[in-house]
Design an enzyme around this catalytic site. Structure first.
Site, PDB file in Angstrom:
ATOM      1  N   GLU A 164       4.244   2.652 -23.225  1.00  0.00           N
ATOM      2  CA  GLU A 164       4.336   1.222 -23.385  1.00  0.00           C
ATOM      3  C   GLU A 164       3.697   0.838 -24.792  1.00  0.00           C
ATOM      4  O   GLU A 164       2.627   1.036 -25.217  1.00  0.00           O
ATOM      5  CB  GLU A 164       3.783   0.285 -22.500  1.00  0.00           C
ATOM      6  CG  GLU A 164       3.786  -1.241 -22.659  1.00  0.00           C
ATOM      7  CD  GLU A 164       2.689  -1.978 -22.052  1.00  0.00           C
ATOM      8  OE1 GLU A 164       2.999  -3.221 -21.694  1.00  0.00           O
ATOM      9  OE2 GLU A 164       1.668  -1.565 -21.959  1.00  0.00           O
TER      10      GLU A 164
ATOM     11  N   ASP B  72      -0.019   2.927 -20.586  1.00  0.00           N
ATOM     12  CA  ASP B  72      -0.119   1.585 -21.063  1.00  0.00           C
ATOM     13  C   ASP B  72      -0.522   1.573 -22.325  1.00  0.00           C
ATOM     14  O   ASP B  72      -1.352   2.063 -22.809  1.00  0.00           O
ATOM     15  CB  ASP B  72      -1.331   1.135 -20.047  1.00  0.00           C
ATOM     16  CG  ASP B  72      -1.525  -0.467 -19.708  1.00  0.00           C
ATOM     17  OD1 ASP B  72      -0.527  -0.860 -19.529  1.00  0.00           O
ATOM     18  OD2 ASP B  72      -2.549  -0.855 -20.319  1.00  0.00           O
TER      19      ASP B  72
ATOM     20  N   ASP C 244       0.595   5.505 -13.770  1.00  0.00           N
ATOM     21  CA  ASP C 244       0.492   4.622 -14.908  1.00  0.00           C
ATOM     22  C   ASP C 244      -0.890   5.140 -15.244  1.00  0.00           C
ATOM     23  O   ASP C 244      -1.694   5.517 -14.701  1.00  0.00           O
ATOM     24  CB  ASP C 244       0.215   3.308 -14.407  1.00  0.00           C
ATOM     25  CG  ASP C 244       0.652   2.281 -15.262  1.00  0.00           C
ATOM     26  OD1 ASP C 244       0.291   2.168 -16.495  1.00  0.00           O
ATOM     27  OD2 ASP C 244       1.697   1.463 -15.194  1.00  0.00           O
TER      28      ASP C 244
ATOM     29  N   HIS D 186       6.530  -5.769 -14.437  1.00  0.00           N
ATOM     30  CA  HIS D 186       5.606  -6.689 -13.857  1.00  0.00           C
ATOM     31  C   HIS D 186       4.836  -7.594 -14.839  1.00  0.00           C
ATOM     32  O   HIS D 186       4.013  -8.360 -14.186  1.00  0.00           O
ATOM     33  CB  HIS D 186       4.631  -5.675 -13.242  1.00  0.00           C
ATOM     34  CG  HIS D 186       3.866  -5.050 -14.186  1.00  0.00           C
ATOM     35  ND1 HIS D 186       4.386  -3.860 -14.953  1.00  0.00           N
ATOM     36  CD2 HIS D 186       2.503  -4.989 -14.767  1.00  0.00           C
ATOM     37  CE1 HIS D 186       3.660  -3.252 -15.969  1.00  0.00           C
ATOM     38  NE2 HIS D 186       2.469  -3.888 -15.902  1.00  0.00           N
ATOM     39  N   ASP D 187       5.107  -7.529 -15.978  1.00  0.00           N
ATOM     40  CA  ASP D 187       4.638  -8.539 -16.888  1.00  0.00           C
ATOM     41  C   ASP D 187       5.573  -9.512 -17.506  1.00  0.00           C
ATOM     42  O   ASP D 187       5.209 -10.400 -18.248  1.00  0.00           O
ATOM     43  CB  ASP D 187       4.098  -7.745 -18.293  1.00  0.00           C
ATOM     44  CG  ASP D 187       2.805  -6.909 -18.069  1.00  0.00           C
ATOM     45  OD1 ASP D 187       2.230  -6.987 -17.153  1.00  0.00           O
ATOM     46  OD2 ASP D 187       3.000  -5.780 -18.746  1.00  0.00           O
TER      47      ASP D 187
ATOM     48  N   ASP E 177       0.778  -1.186  -0.038  1.00  0.00           N
ATOM     49  CA  ASP E 177      -0.135   0.004   0.119  1.00  0.00           C
ATOM     50  C   ASP E 177       0.924   1.124  -0.030  1.00  0.00           C
ATOM     51  O   ASP E 177       2.017   1.251   0.007  1.00  0.00           O
ATOM     52  CB  ASP E 177      -0.800  -0.078   1.150  1.00  0.00           C
ATOM     53  CG  ASP E 177      -0.130  -0.660   2.331  1.00  0.00           C
ATOM     54  OD1 ASP E 177       0.782   0.120   2.741  1.00  0.00           O
ATOM     55  OD2 ASP E 177      -0.738  -1.220   3.349  1.00  0.00           O
TER      56      ASP E 177
HETATM   57  O1  ISL Z   1       2.600  -9.631 -20.885  1.00  0.00           O
HETATM   58  C1  ISL Z   1       2.347  -9.273 -21.842  1.00  0.00           C
HETATM   59  C2  ISL Z   1       3.578  -9.324 -22.796  1.00  0.00           C
HETATM   60  O2  ISL Z   1       4.599 -10.483 -22.526  1.00  0.00           O
HETATM   61  C3  ISL Z   1       1.339  -8.787 -22.475  1.00  0.00           C
HETATM   62  O3  ISL Z   1       0.322  -9.837 -22.699  1.00  0.00           O
HETATM   63  C4  ISL Z   1       0.883  -7.597 -21.731  1.00  0.00           C
HETATM   64  O4  ISL Z   1      -0.166  -7.676 -21.266  1.00  0.00           O
HETATM   65  C5  ISL Z   1       1.047  -6.343 -22.678  1.00  0.00           C
HETATM   66  O5  ISL Z   1       2.348  -5.924 -22.704  1.00  0.00           O
HETATM   67  C6  ISL Z   1       0.249  -4.871 -21.971  1.00  0.00           C
HETATM   68  O6  ISL Z   1       0.583  -4.825 -20.778  1.00  0.00           O
HETATM   69  C7  ISL Z   1      -0.119  -4.018 -20.189  1.00  0.00           C
HETATM   70  O7  ISL Z   1      -1.447  -3.789 -20.236  1.00  0.00           O
HETATM   71  C8  ISL Z   1      -2.283  -4.690 -19.691  1.00  0.00           C
HETATM   72  C9  ISL Z   1      -1.858  -4.961 -18.435  1.00  0.00           C
HETATM   73  O8  ISL Z   1      -2.452  -6.394 -18.078  1.00  0.00           O
HETATM   74  C10 ISL Z   1      -0.305  -5.244 -18.222  1.00  0.00           C
HETATM   75  O9  ISL Z   1       0.051  -5.331 -16.516  1.00  0.00           O
HETATM   76  C11 ISL Z   1       0.335  -3.915 -18.800  1.00  0.00           C
HETATM   77  O10 ISL Z   1       1.663  -3.849 -18.561  1.00  0.00           O
HETATM   78  C12 ISL Z   1      -3.687  -4.181 -19.653  1.00  0.00           C
HETATM   79  O11 ISL Z   1      -3.834  -3.097 -19.210  1.00  0.00           O
HETATM   80 CA    CA Z   2      -2.039  -3.231   3.158  1.00  0.00          CA
END
Ligand code: ISL
Ligand code: CA
Length: 537
Positions: free
Chosen positions: A246, A193, A99, A316-317, A30
């Site tokens: 991104e 994003d 973001d 994170h992906d 948080d």
């Molecule tokens: O992980 C991925 C590539 O290896 C993709 O499927 C990813 O979802 C894509 O790059 C888009 O990512 C962004 O938008 C998504 C969200 O789930 C991701 O966390 C974000 O970084 C939808 O908002």
């Molecule tokens: Ca917490």
């Protein structure tokens, strides 16, 4: 190239709030948790924090499904907490970028609820149709979901994430208002994003493809460039922002159009080609052997193509970079330091993802039950439809799931790694016993201290922050490049392999590296060795 921008020397640190630090024992990271770690980040040398989404959200995609763009998710704290985070960070000289997820909202956003209720104004915020098109989704699920009214709505991600209709000028007004709202609160910019897919030319059927059928209707459209130019002119340029996009499925030429200084769109972009170095046919779930030479070729290509790329090795992906490009066994430490050195000496703006600075590894999940990610869930369903066995699905998903990078940050070796006093929302990795912040703070030669030194080194080096990049020919699996500014030329050596590599050494003095002087050699780079050699010019 105009006046110098504040972010040109910056090092950015990405926080995935859910997994960073939990202050109240509910098992979820948080904002007060982040505030409690600001000194840690300052000490590391971070200039900018990119906060993954903290807005109200039902959390089906951990906040990438926003239900209110102008609020704070109560799981993370209050608006006061956010304001405190901004002002405390500011006092430490740290800026915050948020973001901005504007390709889609949550299906629980007011706009979408109004749309479902039949309000024509809001129906035009989204894409509804009586007949679905043939587009493919990013998460392996269907892209059209039936409503109670009998028609369908379109979503390129999960069914909880309906796509916004950027042809509608009302959407432009709403979202630019949101941008101003946060910029007025003192944030320094946005990470946008999937920004290069937001504008759909049409929702006609696409040409059939293995993945993402329909993409010719929304990838890098003229409409998208137009929108970015307007965002920039109407909003971003009025504040001193840093905007990183991104951008998925971009070639160097398309990327250039999105972040060229003179075009006034984005400041920098994230490309993905290096993430797919070991994907079969571009599908990350089906891996092939990772080849360092291929990684080198890709990074070099992008270094040459872009004036100022956003550099990263994990987020994170993606799986953790030591798993992806390094070694998690005997060369864990050496390879983590090498990847640090590489990421921080390339041309451009470096991004460090939480936990990368202590060499965190992929999760040690036991079964599919440990995985929470919606993408993994949907892909598992798709694999079931393709009749893949449980054993195979488990293997493919456990090694590639986005949850690998989302395990709680390992602050110490205690039961829940100092992340929470409660039950963590995602399994803590057992290797917290030796991979943790506390232990690494005490060890002069830790990965964490290497990061600190490398960040410091970078800050004091014009060659790295401003210099020209040039690749030097090198043997297998070794990446050598120079960074050169007025009176300084640096040779950067990266041995991306797990064995000794014979190289020709240029330059005069070794000034940085991940091996001790007495372990070094004048003819060989040791496994995963990183060196910076200065040269008089
Ligand atoms: O992980 C991925 C590539 O290896 C993709 O499927 C990813 O979802 C894509 O790059 C888009 O990512 C962004 O938008 C998504 C969200 O789930 C991701 O966390 C974000 O970084 C939808 O908002
Ligand atoms: Ca917490």
């Amino acid at each position: 190239t105009g006046t110098k921008k504040w972010w040109k020397n910056a090092v950015v640190y990405q926080i995935y709030p859910r997994s960073f630090c939990d202050s109240n024992g509910d098992g979820i990271g948080d904002l007060p948790g982040i505030i409690s770690k600001l000194n840690y980040l300052k000490n590391l040398g971070v200039d900018v924090i990119w906060l993954s989404p903290v807005y109200p959200s039902p959390g089906y995609d951990n906040g990438y499904d926003i239900s209110d763009y102008k609020g704070i998710n109560p799981e993370f704290g209050t608006m006061e907490d956010m304001e405190r985070l901004i002002s405390r960070a500011k006092r430490l000289g740290i800026k915050i970028i948020m973001d901005l997820v504007i390709n889609h909202t949550s299906d629980e956003h007011e706009w979408f609820k109004n749309a479902l209720a039949g309000d024509p104004k809001y129906r035009n915020y989204y894409f509804f149709s009586d007949t679905p098109n043939n587009w493919g989704s990013f998460f392996g699920n269907k892209t059209w979901t039936k409503t109670e009214n009998g028609d369908y709505y379109m979503h390129l991600f999960s069914e909880k994430q309906p796509d916004l209709n950027w042809q509608n000028p009302d959407v432009y007004d709403e979202i630019t208002d949101v941008m101003r709202f946060w910029l007025d609160k003192g944030i320094a910019g946005f990470r946008c994003d999937v920004i290069n897919i937001i504008y759909k030319n049409s929702i006609k059927n696409g040409r059939r493809r293995l993945i993402l059928t329909g993409r010719e209707h929304y990838l890098n459209t003229e409409g998208c460039h137009e929108l970015l130019k307007r965002f920039n002119k109407d909003v971003w340029s009025k504040y001193k922002t840093f905007i990183v996009g991104e951008t998925i499925f971009v070639t160097p030429n398309e990327a250039k159009l999105l972040c060229d200084e003179d075009r006034g769109e984005l400041d920098a972009i994230f490309f993905f080609e290096h993430m797919d170095v070991d994907s079969r046919g571009g599908i990350k779930w089906f891996k092939k052997q990772y080849k360092p030479n291929k990684l080198i070729k890709i990074i070099d290509k992008w270094q040459n193509a872009l004036e100022f790329p956003a550099n990263y090795l994990e987020n994170h992906d993606q799986i953790r970079s030591v798993n992806h490009f390094g070694n998690t066994k005997e060369y864990w430490e050496k390879s983590a330091k090498l990847l640090c050195g590489l990421n921080l000496s390339l041309k451009g703006i470096p991004f460090i993802y939480e936990g990368e600075e202590i060499g965190m590894t992929n999760g040690d999940f036991i079964g599919l039950r440990d995985i929470k990610d919606i993408e993994s869930y949907n892909v598992n369903q798709a694999m079931k439809r393709l009749l893949l066995t449980h054993k195979l699905r488990r293997k493919l998903i456990l090694r590639t799931s986005r949850d690998n990078a989302r395990t709680p940050i390992q602050w110490d070796s205690s039961e829940n790694a100092g992340f929470t006093t409660g039950t963590p929302w995602l399994r803590v990795n057992e290797n917290k016993s030796f991979i943790n912040v506390e232990a690494e703070q005490e060890d002069e030669y830790s990965i964490l201290n290497f990061y600190k030194q490398m960040i410091e080194f970078r800050k004091n080096s014009k060659a790295i922050t401003e210099g020209v990049y040039r690749r030097v020919a090198a043997p297998n699996d070794v990446y050598i490049f120079t960074r050169e500014a007025k009176e300084e030329r640096l040779y950067i050596y990266c041995n991306l392999s797990s064995s000794n590599r014979h190289v020709e050494f240029y330059g005069d003095r070794i000034i940085f590296g991940n091996y001790h002087a007495y372990d070094r050699d004048n003819f060989y780079l040791k496994p995963y060795e990183f060196r910076i050699v200065a040269s008089n010019i």
